[in-house]
Write a protein that holds these residues in place. Structure first.
Motif, short mmCIF file in Angstrom:
data_model
loop_
_atom_site.label_atom_id
_atom_site.label_comp_id
_atom_site.label_asym_id
_atom_site.label_seq_id
_atom_site.Cartn_x
_atom_site.Cartn_y
_atom_site.Cartn_z
N ILE A 3 0.82 -1.21 -0.14
CA ILE A 3 -0.08 -0.03 0.01
C ILE A 3 0.84 1.33 -0.11
O ILE A 3 0.52 2.37 -0.62
CB ILE A 3 -1.00 -0.03 1.09
N ALA A 4 1.84 1.01 0.84
CA ALA A 4 2.86 2.32 0.95
C ALA A 4 3.52 2.82 -0.48
O ALA A 4 3.52 3.98 -1.03
CB ALA A 4 3.78 2.25 2.00
N GLU A 5 3.92 1.54 -1.34
CA GLU A 5 4.53 1.98 -2.70
C GLU A 5 3.64 2.28 -3.63
O GLU A 5 3.69 3.25 -4.11
CB GLU A 5 5.07 0.51 -3.00
N ALA A 6 2.11 1.74 -3.43
CA ALA A 6 1.44 2.27 -4.42
C ALA A 6 0.84 3.84 -3.95
O ALA A 6 0.58 4.55 -5.05
CB ALA A 6 0.03 1.42 -4.24
N ALA A 7 0.88 4.08 -2.83
CA ALA A 7 0.65 5.56 -2.57
C ALA A 7 1.66 6.55 -2.42
O ALA A 7 1.38 7.65 -2.43
CB ALA A 7 -0.02 5.57 -0.81
N GLY A 8 2.97 5.91 -2.44
CA GLY A 8 3.99 6.69 -2.28
C GLY A 8 4.10 7.54 -1.40
O GLY A 8 4.79 8.57 -1.13
N VAL A 9 3.92 6.67 -0.10
CA VAL A 9 4.24 7.19 0.99
C VAL A 9 5.00 6.16 2.06
O VAL A 9 5.33 5.10 1.42
CB VAL A 9 2.85 7.46 2.09
N SER A 10 5.19 6.63 3.32
CA SER A 10 6.13 5.49 4.27
C SER A 10 5.19 4.54 4.71
O SER A 10 4.12 4.64 4.82
CB SER A 10 6.88 6.55 5.32
N LYS A 11 5.59 3.55 5.26
CA LYS A 11 4.74 2.67 6.01
C LYS A 11 4.23 3.01 7.21
O LYS A 11 2.88 2.69 7.70
CB LYS A 11 5.45 1.20 6.28
N THR A 62 -4.38 12.69 2.41
CA THR A 62 -3.54 11.52 2.43
C THR A 62 -4.14 10.33 2.85
O THR A 62 -4.28 9.10 2.41
CB THR A 62 -2.20 11.79 3.10
N ARG A 63 -4.75 10.51 4.16
CA ARG A 63 -5.59 9.17 4.65
C ARG A 63 -6.42 8.79 3.63
O ARG A 63 -6.75 7.50 3.65
CB ARG A 63 -6.26 9.91 6.02
N GLU A 64 -7.43 9.78 2.97
CA GLU A 64 -8.43 9.17 1.99
C GLU A 64 -7.85 8.44 0.84
O GLU A 64 -8.32 7.33 0.45
CB GLU A 64 -9.20 10.33 1.65
N ARG A 65 -6.52 8.87 0.32
CA ARG A 65 -5.99 8.54 -0.73
C ARG A 65 -5.55 6.91 -0.34
O ARG A 65 -5.60 5.98 -0.94
CB ARG A 65 -5.12 9.14 -0.95
N ILE A 66 -4.82 6.91 0.94
CA ILE A 66 -4.42 5.56 1.32
C ILE A 66 -5.47 4.50 1.66
O ILE A 66 -5.44 3.46 1.21
CB ILE A 66 -3.57 5.55 2.75
N LEU A 67 -6.53 5.10 2.17
CA LEU A 67 -7.67 3.90 2.45
C LEU A 67 -8.20 3.50 1.10
O LEU A 67 -8.63 2.32 0.99
CB LEU A 67 -8.88 4.82 3.28
N ALA A 68 -8.41 4.46 0.02
CA ALA A 68 -9.27 4.18 -1.09
C ALA A 68 -8.09 2.88 -1.96
O ALA A 68 -8.61 2.15 -2.60
CB ALA A 68 -9.23 5.38 -2.14
N ILE A 69 -6.90 3.22 -1.80
CA ILE A 69 -5.69 2.36 -2.47
C ILE A 69 -6.03 0.82 -1.71
O ILE A 69 -6.05 0.03 -2.42
CB ILE A 69 -4.23 3.01 -2.30
N ALA A 70 -6.08 1.00 -0.13
CA ALA A 70 -5.98 -0.15 0.35
C ALA A 70 -7.38 -1.10 0.10
O ALA A 70 -7.45 -2.22 0.02
CB ALA A 70 -5.96 0.10 2.05
N ASP A 71 -8.44 -0.15 -0.16
CA ASP A 71 -9.67 -0.87 -0.45
C ASP A 71 -9.70 -1.57 -1.78
O ASP A 71 -10.18 -2.81 -1.97
CB ASP A 71 -10.77 -0.04 -0.23
#
Length: 338
Positions: free
Chosen positions: A9-17, A34-43
């Motif tokens: 998820i971190a790699e796809a979102a371009g953020v840290s673990k 950022t939270r919304e983007r991470i949650l969307a990618i995780a989903d």
């Protein structure tokens, strides 16, 4: 299909673990966008927390426990643990996770300490080090439901992932190098026989000695201390057929062995070659500088912390094999005297 991890998820979102961990666990530390983007990618990736991690979502302590079952006096001069804990902290501090450290005398006290910390909700998980061949702590922690990471070879029958390195390969390579130089009498000063990695090294040493048809391959078991290393070295070097090369399970005993060799007026490496089982500044500061089985201990600790943080974030991390220690050549190895 591989189950997605927070690393994916971190790699796809371009953020840290760490940012992924904050977002997935609804903790402060990342922006709303950022939270919304991470949650969307995780989903989208189909990420789901595992059961053990989901149970941790309530009343998190934001801390992990490290309860070391060792003699405090011996541990106080052990460079390995200083570097390993520093490696843990590099990852834990980045996510605001505290390290609760205790040193106790035996495994029963270690289980009691972890039970108390877990019951009081002072820790969320633990890192288990110095695994024994038959280690009662593993089953006890599984019964408690305390999540954790094993620092040692993977074990069947437990849900705890392992972070480990191939001690057998490292020792086999070292014996092979010494034998290649012409050493036929190689001895090993080992650590505590109850420890899993001591058993692995012992079996590897015996197998390598047989493969290279060594004349002698004596093993003396100790407690890792300077005093025990010195005693074992003197016993070996004053025997009727003393070894021409000595291998030690840690740096403390290797420097003690060098001290004894000097006392016996044995030149290192002309009359005796020495290899330390762990590398540290002690090996570099010695004269001559000691060859050692070296590895990045800071990275070892950091990998253990990353594996545990992934577990707490809801992933199901598998076992992680760290880099194999390598023989670092300095000035303490030479062909045997003719």
């Amino acid at each position: 299909m591989k189950r997605p991890t927070i690393s994916d998820i971190a790699e796809a979102a371009g953020v840290s673990k760490g940012a992924v961990s904050f977002a997935l666990n609804d903790r402060p530390g990342v922006s709303a966008t950022t939270r919304e983007r991470i949650l969307a990618i995780a989903d989208k990736m189909g990420w789901q927390p595992n059961a053990a991690a989901r149970n941790l979502s309530v009343a998190r302590a934001e801390a992990i426990g490290l309860v070391i079952a060792r003699d405090a006096a011996t541990l106080g001069v052990e460079p390995f643990y200083m570097k390993f804990i520093a490696g843990l902290e590099t990852e834990l501090s980045a996510t605001g996770t505290a390290l609760v450290l205790q040193v106790v005398g035996d495994h029963d006290r270690a289980v009691d300490a972890l039970h108390s910390l877990w019951a009081a909700r002072r820790i969320d998980a633990t890192i288990l080090t110095d695994l024994w061949v038959d280690d009662s702590r593993v089953a006890a922690l599984d019964r408690l439901g305390l999540p954790g990471v094993l620092v040692g070879h993977p074990r069947p029958g437990t849900s705890m992932p392992a972070v480990w390195s191939d001690d057998a390969a490292a020792l086999t390579d070292a014996v092979g190098y010494l034998a290649g130089l012409g050493h036929r009498r190689i001895a090993r000063v080992g650590g505590l026989v109850s420890l899993e990695h001591t058993r692995i090294r012992t079996e590897a040493f015996r197998a390598a000695a047989q493969r290279h048809r060594l004349t002698s391959a004596e093993i003396v078991d100790t407690d890792y201390s300077w005093e025990a290393g010195a005693w074992a070295t003197e016993r070996l070097l004053t025997s009727p057929e003393p070894p021409t090369a000595l291998m030690f399970d840690n740096d403390i005993m290797a420097t003690a062995g060098l001290h004894v060799a000097r006392k016996l007026d044995l030149d290192v490496p002309a009359r005796l070659s020495i290899v330390a089982g762990d590398d540290s500044q002690l090996c570099e500061m010695a004269y001559p500088a000691l060859s050692a089985l070296a590895r990045d201990i800071l990275a070892y600790g950091a990998n253990a912390a990353r594996t545990l943080l992934s577990l707490l974030a809801g992933a199901a991390p598998g076992d992680f094999q760290d880099a194999t220690p390598r023989l670092l050549l300095r000035d303490s190895i030479a062909p045997p005297a003719r």
